[in-house]
Design an enzyme around this catalytic site. Structure first.
Site, PDB file in Angstrom:
ATOM      1  N   HIS A   1     -38.148 -14.101 -35.048  1.00  0.00           N
ATOM      2  CA  HIS A   1     -39.065 -14.447 -33.951  1.00  0.00           C
ATOM      3  C   HIS A   1     -39.103 -15.952 -33.735  1.00  0.00           C
ATOM      4  O   HIS A   1     -38.999 -16.443 -32.601  1.00  0.00           O
ATOM      5  CB  HIS A   1     -40.464 -13.911 -34.271  1.00  0.00           C
ATOM      6  CG  HIS A   1     -41.490 -14.268 -33.248  1.00  0.00           C
ATOM      7  ND1 HIS A   1     -42.285 -15.384 -33.353  1.00  0.00           N
ATOM      8  CD2 HIS A   1     -41.814 -13.679 -32.083  1.00  0.00           C
ATOM      9  CE1 HIS A   1     -43.077 -15.451 -32.301  1.00  0.00           C
ATOM     10  NE2 HIS A   1     -42.822 -14.426 -31.517  1.00  0.00           N
TER      11      HIS A   1
ATOM     12  N   TYR B   1     -34.220 -37.020   0.166  1.00  0.00           N
ATOM     13  CA  TYR B   1     -34.067 -37.282  -1.271  1.00  0.00           C
ATOM     14  C   TYR B   1     -35.339 -36.911  -2.013  1.00  0.00           C
ATOM     15  O   TYR B   1     -36.414 -36.764  -1.421  1.00  0.00           O
ATOM     16  CB  TYR B   1     -33.720 -38.759  -1.533  1.00  0.00           C
ATOM     17  CG  TYR B   1     -34.844 -39.727  -1.255  1.00  0.00           C
ATOM     18  CD1 TYR B   1     -35.791 -40.044  -2.232  1.00  0.00           C
ATOM     19  CD2 TYR B   1     -34.972 -40.340  -0.003  1.00  0.00           C
ATOM     20  CE1 TYR B   1     -36.826 -40.927  -1.970  1.00  0.00           C
ATOM     21  CE2 TYR B   1     -35.997 -41.227   0.268  1.00  0.00           C
ATOM     22  CZ  TYR B   1     -36.924 -41.516  -0.719  1.00  0.00           C
ATOM     23  OH  TYR B   1     -37.955 -42.381  -0.468  1.00  0.00           O
TER      24      TYR B   1
ATOM     25  N   SER C   1     -42.319 -41.691   2.370  1.00  0.00           N
ATOM     26  CA  SER C   1     -42.139 -41.155   1.020  1.00  0.00           C
ATOM     27  C   SER C   1     -43.438 -40.449   0.642  1.00  0.00           C
ATOM     28  O   SER C   1     -44.515 -41.058   0.685  1.00  0.00           O
ATOM     29  CB  SER C   1     -41.841 -42.274   0.021  1.00  0.00           C
ATOM     30  OG  SER C   1     -41.684 -41.730  -1.275  1.00  0.00           O
TER      31      SER C   1
ATOM     32  N   MET D   1     -45.089  -8.094 -26.530  1.00  0.00           N
ATOM     33  CA  MET D   1     -45.797  -6.835 -26.328  1.00  0.00           C
ATOM     34  C   MET D   1     -45.506  -5.886 -27.490  1.00  0.00           C
ATOM     35  O   MET D   1     -44.746  -6.197 -28.389  1.00  0.00           O
ATOM     36  CB  MET D   1     -45.426  -6.243 -24.969  1.00  0.00           C
ATOM     37  CG  MET D   1     -46.003  -7.040 -23.806  1.00  0.00           C
ATOM     38  SD  MET D   1     -45.534  -6.382 -22.206  1.00  0.00           S
ATOM     39  CE  MET D   1     -43.815  -6.874 -22.100  1.00  0.00           C
TER      40      MET D   1
ATOM     41  N   ARG E   1     -29.436  -7.498 -22.865  1.00  0.00           N
ATOM     42  CA  ARG E   1     -30.114  -8.358 -21.891  1.00  0.00           C
ATOM     43  C   ARG E   1     -29.435  -9.714 -21.917  1.00  0.00           C
ATOM     44  O   ARG E   1     -28.714 -10.039 -22.870  1.00  0.00           O
ATOM     45  CB  ARG E   1     -31.604  -8.517 -22.217  1.00  0.00           C
ATOM     46  CG  ARG E   1     -31.873  -9.122 -23.598  1.00  0.00           C
ATOM     47  CD  ARG E   1     -33.350  -9.097 -23.936  1.00  0.00           C
ATOM     48  NE  ARG E   1     -33.585  -9.504 -25.314  1.00  0.00           N
ATOM     49  CZ  ARG E   1     -34.741  -9.372 -25.959  1.00  0.00           C
ATOM     50  NH1 ARG E   1     -35.771  -8.826 -25.335  1.00  0.00           N
ATOM     51  NH2 ARG E   1     -34.884  -9.764 -27.203  1.00  0.00           N
TER      52      ARG E   1
ATOM     53  N   GLY F   1     -40.987 -10.100 -28.242  1.00  0.00           N
ATOM     54  CA  GLY F   1     -42.032 -10.046 -29.249  1.00  0.00           C
ATOM     55  C   GLY F   1     -43.449 -10.142 -28.727  1.00  0.00           C
ATOM     56  O   GLY F   1     -44.396 -10.072 -29.510  1.00  0.00           O
TER      57      GLY F   1
ATOM     58  N   ARG G   1     -43.069 -49.234  -8.863  1.00  0.00           N
ATOM     59  CA  ARG G   1     -44.500 -49.544  -8.829  1.00  0.00           C
ATOM     60  C   ARG G   1     -44.679 -50.999  -9.269  1.00  0.00           C
ATOM     61  O   ARG G   1     -44.651 -51.285 -10.460  1.00  0.00           O
ATOM     62  CB  ARG G   1     -45.268 -48.613  -9.748  1.00  0.00           C
ATOM     63  CG  ARG G   1     -45.020 -47.126  -9.532  1.00  0.00           C
ATOM     64  CD  ARG G   1     -45.669 -46.325 -10.657  1.00  0.00           C
ATOM     65  NE  ARG G   1     -45.437 -44.900 -10.579  1.00  0.00           N
ATOM     66  CZ  ARG G   1     -44.402 -44.261 -11.130  1.00  0.00           C
ATOM     67  NH1 ARG G   1     -43.475 -44.955 -11.791  1.00  0.00           N
ATOM     68  NH2 ARG G   1     -44.279 -42.963 -11.034  1.00  0.00           N
TER      69      ARG G   1
ATOM     70  N   CYS H   1     -41.806 -39.126  -3.976  1.00  0.00           N
ATOM     71  CA  CYS H   1     -41.759 -39.986  -5.165  1.00  0.00           C
ATOM     72  C   CYS H   1     -42.842 -39.635  -6.175  1.00  0.00           C
ATOM     73  O   CYS H   1     -43.005 -40.330  -7.168  1.00  0.00           O
ATOM     74  CB  CYS H   1     -41.870 -41.456  -4.769  1.00  0.00           C
ATOM     75  SG  CYS H   1     -43.404 -41.873  -3.914  1.00  0.00           S
TER      76      CYS H   1
ATOM     77  N   ARG I   1     -41.381   1.596 -26.411  1.00  0.00           N
ATOM     78  CA  ARG I   1     -41.223   0.148 -26.299  1.00  0.00           C
ATOM     79  C   ARG I   1     -41.590  -0.323 -24.894  1.00  0.00           C
ATOM     80  O   ARG I   1     -41.474   0.416 -23.920  1.00  0.00           O
ATOM     81  CB  ARG I   1     -39.767  -0.264 -26.577  1.00  0.00           C
ATOM     82  CG  ARG I   1     -39.287  -0.077 -28.010  1.00  0.00           C
ATOM     83  CD  ARG I   1     -37.847  -0.569 -28.134  1.00  0.00           C
ATOM     84  NE  ARG I   1     -37.364  -0.642 -29.502  1.00  0.00           N
ATOM     85  CZ  ARG I   1     -36.669   0.312 -30.104  1.00  0.00           C
ATOM     86  NH1 ARG I   1     -36.392   1.420 -29.455  1.00  0.00           N
ATOM     87  NH2 ARG I   1     -36.246   0.164 -31.344  1.00  0.00           N
TER      88      ARG I   1
ATOM     89  N   LYS J   1     -35.440  -3.871 -19.787  1.00  0.00           N
ATOM     90  CA  LYS J   1     -34.932  -2.977 -20.819  1.00  0.00           C
ATOM     91  C   LYS J   1     -34.549  -1.626 -20.232  1.00  0.00           C
ATOM     92  O   LYS J   1     -33.455  -1.101 -20.479  1.00  0.00           O
ATOM     93  CB  LYS J   1     -35.974  -2.794 -21.924  1.00  0.00           C
ATOM     94  CG  LYS J   1     -35.476  -1.957 -23.112  1.00  0.00           C
ATOM     95  CD  LYS J   1     -36.598  -1.649 -24.086  1.00  0.00           C
ATOM     96  CE  LYS J   1     -37.084  -2.879 -24.805  1.00  0.00           C
ATOM     97  NZ  LYS J   1     -36.120  -3.350 -25.833  1.00  0.00           N
TER      98      LYS J   1
END
Length: 894
Positions: free
Chosen positions: A468, A864, A777, A107, A352, A105, A574, A844, A96, A26
């Site tokens: 909110h 991978y 793997s 804080m 923002r 929302g 599996r 994996c 703020r 902010k």
């Protein structure tokens, strides 16, 4: 001297947008808006470093902070032409929070600070509106009393409600100046009654009390919960922004509102938002009054009779359009704006990067790339990979029957069915027990964050598209319907009523966040389609990434879903999951109960055609792609019957007495099966099991090839290897089966034999194992368990304590522990590739779909990652971002 305070206002600032770490989001953006010439009320920012010092020094400030705040406050007074605490021309302030990561929302905020019994009279004279001044004073007493002094807000709400009921008022706008004077007196009396001392009149005491409250709110329960959910470090701290007040409640030529430069739900390029005439900012987001649309088009689409800002304030609306275009062009991203109009003048209070749905995020980046605002690489970096899951889950079937009982605003898209609960604690408790719940509230507040996270969907009877509930739900990917005003919610009786229908806690409802509909009962869903902007972005991601992405799958259905989502093979099949099918479990049990090798082979001969068909189905779907098949891993006793009925059924088929089956099951049971007779240890003891599976794999591969399909590339994975000798015993048996099958069929396919690295010893001895194994793997689920000595099935009993105490920054079963497990992986990579240069490396475990873990895998040079089918696009995008980051690409996501 350390600078703790940075000024902004009157067209210049000491900070800028690059200083978010120090000034918070902010503060940095307020400074930036000043620097680019937008109208911003003057103020100053107290840095996040003060927050750190505040907590490190028992809530004490740096010695010279007061000396830096005083001239900064004087600078505001000069620009605003007002004096803090002056009874004739008082300066009022807002206080703020502002962390470097947006926490909407979570804080605390204090507005109208500086009002007391004297300055309120000065404000009345200056504004010429005593009603406005007293309304502002009562708001300040309520907000300061709650946030700073700890007087529960319901005391004030009850007093206001009682007064309105006594006078027959329904709206706050009906109260006159005398009414507000009575409310102010009642509020001050309540503070005296609750606390035993009067409401503070000294303006400097007020200011420092508010500053301390905002810093203190960094560690409140809701902020800590939000940070835990969104992985925001507590060490970042918050800044505090003190700014001259501007007033949206000074009459019909004043207003306040929230705007997004593009639709945060769909991504469409149009100004989206709401405003209220004669109101302050909290009125819009709190849902206290029904807000009005900014544009005429939106008003007509919502069917509202209330005038849009475009119609009611055309000149100011033009200024807002100019500001929004300037900000989006400057930041090159969709912006979330807060503004106030005071006596016909527009003031910008915040900008923002706007929270958005996954669907909107995709459209925004694809559109912005087409508009030339950003590059394709920047578009890839802008989308949070984890957010893609919002798009990859079932939505309501348009053909399904539905009983719509209420309609509200489509605040956050998606659909969900669950049991109704009426408070956040109940939602969290129910979800922890495995129940799907929909949180139903009159309106949500930041205290509800844990319940909102636990719920599958959220419904409110009040609030708008920027309330909110709406903002938080969009950020979490939860479907939300807000402002369903026809719902009458009774939290004491635990019911909601609409048009004579009473829905009690525990009843099932369905909500559609894309249409704003709430339905009775559960509605059928359909699978999503991956097309359009999704496909375009995935194409850009695939061009950028280095690592391949496979899937963990063992059924044709899972494999097809993964293939449709872009999986490039199977990284983990599996095989034990296949053994539990009803039509084959009896043969599996026969094999386990057999007394000798020949008996086991006879039973395995029955299983062989079933396994062959399993692999044939997978190979057809993954034609031409690698398929990694893990040989049988779990302990055998897991397959044996547990109930008397199952024991009898097995006895009837096999002729073996139930008591003999029970004795065999007892003999196979282990004290610690995770570290017992499982994985390659089964293969050593019963090699015929692995030989049967290898035969099924090779016969299936040749069958697919013979049918004209592109030959699959089987990768046979031996699990739980700890030593090279284990691997060297089992690999020749697999090779022998391959040679036999190839000779029988007169054909062959390419294949590899490798292992899972899931034990610390295997990682440490990876060099010698790689001399025999053709691929590794990483089974990071078990590697994490064996590295930490923690069972992932039992960790839930203490995991929250570890996270709360900072022992773990994240659940190590969700995101790879880079320091421990990660170091073992790095050692295995280095030692494995030193022994075998072409060693193929992958992962994996469930971590294969976690974006942070994917980035880590890329840094290790893995070939991978493999993950569950619905996370394949997540991994594809995360892998692209990892590659772009390593090449110096743009960082950050939206």
């Amino acid at each position: 001297m350390t600078a703790w305070v940075y000024n902004f206002g009157d067209g210049s600032a000491e900070g800028n947008a690059e200083m978010k770490t120090l000034l918070g989001g902010k503060g940095a953006n307020l400074a930036e808006m000043c620097n680019i010439g937008l109208p911003v009320p003057p103020g100053f920012t107290i840095t996040t470093e003060v927050c750190t010092a505040f907590y490190e020094n028992d809530h004490a400030y740096p010695d010279d902070l007061h000396d830096q705040v005083a001239p900064a406050l004087a600078s505001i007074e000069i620009i605003a032409n007002a004096e803090f605490g002056d009874p004739e021309k008082p300066l009022l302030l807002s206080v703020r929070s502002g962390g470097r990561a947006s926490m909407p929302g979570m804080m605390d905020t204090v507005l109208n600070l500086g009002l007391n019994d004297e300055t309120v009279e000065g404000l009345a004279k200056l504004s010429g509106d005593r009603r406005f001044a007293l309304d502002s004073y009562r708001r300040f007493i309520q907000m300061y009393g709650d946030v700073v002094l700890g007087v529960d807000h319901y005391y004030f709400e009850d007093l206001l409600a009682e007064h309105k009921e006594l006078k027959g008022y329904s709206l706050d706008t009906e109260l006159a100046a005398d009414d507000w004077q009575q409310i102010v007196d009642a509020y001050k009396n309540k503070v005296q009654e609750v606390l035993g001392f009067p409401f503070p009149q000294g303006v400097n005491d007020q200011m420092w009390g508010a500053i301390s409250a905002v810093f203190g709110s960094w560690m409140n329960d809701r902020a800590q919960t939000y940070r835990r959910i969104h992985h925001i470090p507590a060490s970042w701290g918050t800044a505090v922004n003190i700014q001259a007040m501007v007033f949206g409640n000074m009459g019909e030529d004043s207003a306040t509102g929230v705007a997004f430069t593009r639709d945060p739900s769909t991504g469409e390029r149009l100004l989206f938002g709401e405003y209220l005439i004669n109101a302050q900012g909290e009125d819009v987001v709190a849902g206290i009054r029904t807000p009005q649309s900014l544009t005429k088009h939106a008003r007509e689409m919502n069917g509202s009779a209330l005038p849009s800002m475009e119609e009611a304030m055309p000149d100011v609306f033009g200024d807002l359009i100019a500001a929004y275009e300037k900000l989006e062009s400057h930041y090159r991203d969709m912006q979330d704006l807060e503004f106030t109009v005071q006596k016909g003048k527009l003031w910008m209070l915040q900008t923002r990067a706007g929270k958005r749905t996954a669907k909107a995020a995709l459209k925004i980046v694809v559109d912005m790339a087409a508009e030339g605002l950003i590059t394709q690489e920047e578009a890839v970096m802008r989308v949070d990979p984890a957010a893609l899951e919002q798009l990859l889950h079932p939505m309501l079937d348009p053909e399904a029957e539905r009983k719509v009982i209420a309609r509200g605003l489509p605040a956050s898209p998606g659909a969900a069915s669950g049991e109704v609960v009426f408070d956040a604690e109940d939602a969290a408790h129910a979800a922890a027990n495995g129940r799907k719940v929909v949180l139903v509230r009159t309106e949500t507040s930041p205290e509800d964050i844990q319940g909102m996270h636990a719920a599958v969907g959220i419904v409110t009877s009040r609030g708008g598209m920027t309330s909110h509930a709406a903002v938080v739900a969009r950020g979490m990917g939860r479907p939300c319907v807000s402002g369903a005003g026809m719902l009458r919610i009774d939290t004491k009786m635990r019911t909601m009523t609409v048009a004579g229908t009473v829905i009690s806690e525990g009843d099932v409802i369905t909500l559609d966040g894309a249409t704003g509909e709430v339905m009775l009962g559960e509605v059928v869903t359909i699978q999503p389609e991956v097309t359009g902007d999704f496909g375009i972005l995935m194409g850009w991601a695939d061009k950028a990434r280095r690592m391949r992405v496979r899937t963990n799958a063992e059924t044709p259905e899972e494999s097809q879903v993964a293939r449709d989502f872009g999986a490039e093979g199977i990284g983990l099949c599996r095989t034990e999951h296949m053994f539990f099918a009803p039509e084959r479990i009896v043969a599996v049990r026969e094999m386990i109960l057999a007394q000798d090798t020949e008996g086991r082979r006879a039973a395995l001969h029955k299983i062989l055609p079933m396994q062959r068909q399993d692999f044939t189905d997978l190979f057809r779907i993954m034609s031409g792609l690698p398929v990694t098949i893990r040989l049988l891993d779990p302990p055998l006793h897991e397959f044996l019957p547990k109930t008397d009925a199952d024991l009898k059924a097995l006895a009837d088929v096999t002729g073996i007495h139930p008591e003999a089956v029970r004795r065999r099951s007892i003999l196979l049971e282990e004290s610690n099966p995770m570290l017992g007779h499982r994985g390659c240890r089964l293969g050593i003891s019963y090699p015929e099991i692995y030989e049967m599976q290898a035969r099924a794999i090779f016969e299936a591969a040749l069958a697919v090839k013979a049918d004209g399909g592109e030959a699959p590339i089987p990768e046979i994975m031996i699990p739980l290897i700890a030593t090279r000798r284990e691997f060297d015993i089992l690999k020749p048996k697999i090779v022998a089966v391959a040679d036999t099958v190839f000779a029988e069929r007169g054909d062959r396919v390419d294949y590899k034999v490798g292992t899972m690295i899931e034990l610390p010893r295997a990682a440490l001895r990876a060099g010698e194992i790689a001399e025999s194994a053709e691929f590794f793997s990483f089974g990071t689920n078990d590697l994490t368990q064996t590295t930490y000595g923690i069972s992932r099935d039992d960790a839930g009993a203490f995991l929250d304590d570890y996270l709360h105490n900072g022992i773990f920054e994240q659940d190590p079963f969700v995101s790879i522990d880079k320091e421990g497990v990660g170091e073992l992986m790095q050692l295995a990579v280095e030692r494995g590739r030193a022994a075998r240069e072409d060693l193929k490396l992958g992962i994996c475990g469930e971590h294969g779909g976690d974006p942070a873990s994917v980035r880590f895998c890329d840094s290790l040079g893995l070939d991978y990652v493999s993950c569950s089918p619905y996370r394949v696009p997540v991994a594809r995008l995360a892998a692209a971002q990892a590659a772009l980051q390593s090449d110096g690409g743009t960082d950050g996501t939206a």
